[in-house]
Design a protein around this motif. Structure first.
Motif, PDB file in Angstrom:
ATOM      1  N   LYS A 252      12.395  -4.802  14.235  1.00 19.24           N
ATOM      2  CA  LYS A 252      12.709  -3.397  14.128  1.00 19.24           C
ATOM      3  C   LYS A 252      12.353  -2.696  15.068  1.00 19.24           C
ATOM      4  O   LYS A 252      11.294  -2.799  15.624  1.00 19.24           O
TER       5      LYS A 252
ATOM      6  N   ARG B 205      10.646   0.377  17.085  1.00 20.32           N
ATOM      7  CA  ARG B 205       9.512   1.169  17.105  1.00 20.32           C
ATOM      8  C   ARG B 205       9.504   2.406  16.320  1.00 20.32           C
ATOM      9  O   ARG B 205       8.619   2.913  15.537  1.00 20.32           O
ATOM     10  N   ALA B 206      10.702   3.152  16.698  1.00 23.42           N
ATOM     11  CA  ALA B 206      10.967   4.631  15.879  1.00 23.42           C
ATOM     12  C   ALA B 206      11.217   4.287  14.495  1.00 23.42           C
ATOM     13  O   ALA B 206      11.027   5.252  14.015  1.00 23.42           O
ATOM     14  N   ALA B 207      11.555   3.190  14.048  1.00 23.14           N
ATOM     15  CA  ALA B 207      11.727   3.010  12.747  1.00 23.14           C
ATOM     16  C   ALA B 207      10.649   2.354  11.923  1.00 23.14           C
ATOM     17  O   ALA B 207      10.571   1.955  10.807  1.00 23.14           O
ATOM     18  N   GLY B 208       9.367   2.460  12.704  1.00 27.34           N
ATOM     19  CA  GLY B 208       8.083   1.750  12.060  1.00 27.34           C
ATOM     20  C   GLY B 208       7.949   0.356  12.292  1.00 27.34           C
ATOM     21  O   GLY B 208       7.022  -0.223  11.853  1.00 27.34           O
TER      22      GLY B 208
END
Length: 72
Positions: A23, A25-28
């Motif tokens: 996933k 990084r910007a999406a957690g």
């Protein structure tokens, strides 16, 4: 028959196909990881076209970009 445009000379190129998982990084998530790289071939968009030159009609295999420029 060669996969080359008869007008501009555009032919197939070799590129990398990158496979990723995870996933973003910007999406957690913790980030996308590359799990595989393999070679693949991108072929030009060749289409048959009839062109008249000096009163003689020729069948050429041209790429989409050249097809647009020849018809205009």
């Amino acid at each position: 028959m060669a996969k080359v445009c008869e007008v501009c000379g555009k032919g197939p190129i070799v590129v990398n196909s990158v496979i990723r998982r995870g996933k973003a990084r910007a999406a957690g998530g913790v980030g996308r990881k590359v799990t595989g790289i393999s070679k693949r071939v991108q072929k030009p968009n060749l289409q048959p076209m009839t062109v008249t030159r000096a009163g003689v009609s020729l069948r050429l295999r041209v790429c989409g970009k050249c097809r647009k420029s020849l018809t205009v």
